[in-house]
Scaffold this motif. Structure first.
Motif, PDB file in Angstrom:
ATOM      1  N   GLY A  37       0.817  -1.210   0.000  1.00 21.45           N
ATOM      2  CA  GLY A  37       0.000   0.000   0.000  1.00 21.45           C
ATOM      3  C   GLY A  37       0.848   1.256   0.000  1.00 21.45           C
ATOM      4  O   GLY A  37       0.572   2.207  -0.741  1.00 21.45           O
ATOM      5  N   LEU A  38       1.905   1.262   0.803  1.00 21.45           N
ATOM      6  CA  LEU A  38       2.800   2.416   0.842  1.00 21.45           C
ATOM      7  C   LEU A  38       3.506   2.613  -0.497  1.00 21.45           C
ATOM      8  O   LEU A  38       3.653   3.733  -0.981  1.00 21.45           O
ATOM      9  N   GLY A  39       3.941   1.515  -1.095  1.00 18.88           N
ATOM     10  CA  GLY A  39       4.615   1.613  -2.380  1.00 18.88           C
ATOM     11  C   GLY A  39       3.694   2.134  -3.470  1.00 18.88           C
ATOM     12  O   GLY A  39       4.082   2.992  -4.269  1.00 18.88           O
ATOM     13  N   ALA A 236      -4.807  -1.512   4.458  1.00 19.03           N
ATOM     14  CA  ALA A 236      -4.899  -0.350   3.575  1.00 19.03           C
ATOM     15  C   ALA A 236      -5.118   0.923   4.383  1.00 19.03           C
ATOM     16  O   ALA A 236      -4.578   1.987   4.035  1.00 19.03           O
ATOM     17  N   PHE A 237      -5.883   0.835   5.465  1.00 16.05           N
ATOM     18  CA  PHE A 237      -6.040   1.984   6.357  1.00 16.05           C
ATOM     19  C   PHE A 237      -4.681   2.418   6.902  1.00 16.05           C
ATOM     20  O   PHE A 237      -4.339   3.606   6.898  1.00 16.05           O
ATOM     21  N   MET A 238      -3.882   1.445   7.346  1.00 18.27           N
ATOM     22  CA  MET A 238      -2.591   1.760   7.941  1.00 18.27           C
ATOM     23  C   MET A 238      -1.659   2.398   6.925  1.00 18.27           C
ATOM     24  O   MET A 238      -0.981   3.391   7.223  1.00 18.27           O
ATOM     25  N   SER A 239      -1.602   1.853   5.707  1.00 22.91           N
ATOM     26  CA  SER A 239      -0.710   2.435   4.698  1.00 22.91           C
ATOM     27  C   SER A 239      -1.190   3.824   4.295  1.00 22.91           C
ATOM     28  O   SER A 239      -0.378   4.738   4.094  1.00 22.91           O
ATOM     29  N   GLY A 240      -2.514   4.017   4.191  1.00 17.70           N
ATOM     30  CA  GLY A 240      -3.028   5.347   3.883  1.00 17.70           C
ATOM     31  C   GLY A 240      -2.725   6.352   4.976  1.00 17.70           C
ATOM     32  O   GLY A 240      -2.390   7.509   4.701  1.00 17.70           O
ATOM     33  N   LEU A 241      -2.820   5.899   6.227  1.00 16.55           N
ATOM     34  CA  LEU A 241      -2.521   6.783   7.353  1.00 16.55           C
ATOM     35  C   LEU A 241      -1.051   7.186   7.366  1.00 16.55           C
ATOM     36  O   LEU A 241      -0.715   8.378   7.479  1.00 16.55           O
TER      37      LEU A 241
END
Length: 296
Positions: A37-39, A236-241
């Motif tokens: 997600g971060l990538g 996905a929440f964590m990577s978006g945050l």
């Protein structure tokens, strides 16, 4: 741009088809999903993990590199597996075949932010906590998986110890419901904030999230979407945050000290939108930067 290093498991989700006899192989694992997600959101990210030298390991490696993730792999006898069964509401349950036993972690010395949690933090607590203690900024998601854990009291002790090493903590209301079955999840978040983190966020599925900072409590609703399944939504929440905090200049000790309703508005919106997009398609499939920009 600061590099985020994610420490934790990468595995293959074997997702049951409707007949219960056929399975789809999807790359997964909470930390790996967060790295992907971060990538996809355009952040420099490394995943420190374990994989086997096998077909599933190659599948996972290709998935990571396609998302722009730089994997640092500790060899394992086999690539971990999770058999995933999704109920009528799109909520998954998991059966695992996993080993995560490493004596030490090869974490890059220029790590600016370290994210960890999930099974790796439970199964290799010593090496993971050493990496947490050495990192400038730590993000943590306990991502509780009861079938692979010890008794509730000992897991509470471990999780609270790891929270004390963290700056940003995210947990689901289901995580907190297992750890503290008699307590309100938001009250637990306030207690966790008192252990040291600058930001604690509780995700509540369709009800959105609650964030706790030194300035108080912030509640945000979730976008309304047609849910296919919720696999990978919390990741996905964590990577978006994390991506939103980094974009806002908040993902360091000084920035997190300024975390309040105003500064967290955009990162929380990114996190909720990332989770919502993931819920609209099968499996752990977090959004790209363009998809997130369109949604927000």
């Amino acid at each position: 741009m600061a590099r985020i290093v994610v420490v934790g498991e990468a595995l293959v989700d074997l997702v049951a088809e409707s007949d219960g006899r056929r399975f789809r192989a999807d790359p997964g694992g909470g930390p790996a999903n967060i790295a992907v997600g971060l990538g996809r959101l355009g952040n420099p990210v490394t995943l420190v993990t374990t994989l086997g030298d096998d077909a599933f390991g190659r599948l996972v490696t290709g998935h990571l590199t396609a998302a722009g993730v730089a994997p640092t792999v500790h060899p394992a006898l086999f690539t971990p597996l999770a058999v995933v069964t999704v109920d009528g509401a799109g909520v998954p349950s998991y059966d695992f075949a996993i080993s995560w036993d490493v004596p030490a972690l090869d974490v890059p010395p220029d790590t600016a932010v370290l994210h960890t949690g999930s099974l790796a933090a439970a199964m290799a607590a010593g090496p993971v906590e050493a990496a947490m203690a050495a990192a400038p900024v730590v993000s943590y998601d306990p991502n509780i998986r009861p079938p692979l854990l010890g008794d509730r009291a000992s897991e509470r002790t471990r999780v609270e110890r790891q929270i004390g090493l963290s700056d940003v903590v995210k947990a689901s209301d289901e995580d907190l419901g297992w750890l503290y079955p008699d307590d309100d999840p938001v009250e637990v978040a306030h207690r966790w904030h008192g252990l040291g983190p600058a930001l604690v966020v509780v995700t509540r599925g369709a009800r959105g999230c609650v964030a706790v900072t030194a300035s108080g409590q912030i509640e945000r609703p979730a976008p309304k979407v047609e849910v296919v399944d919720t696999v990978g939504a919390g990741d996905a929440f964590m990577s978006g945050l994390l991506s939103g905090l980094l974009a806002g200049g908040l993902l360091d000790r000084n920035g997190l000290a300024r975390a309040d309703e105003t500064t967290l508005s955009a990162p929380l919106a990114d996190a909720l939108a990332s989770a919502a997009i993931t819920c609209t398609r099968p499996g752990a499939d977090p959004p790209t930067k363009e998809e997130l920009r369109t949604a927000t």
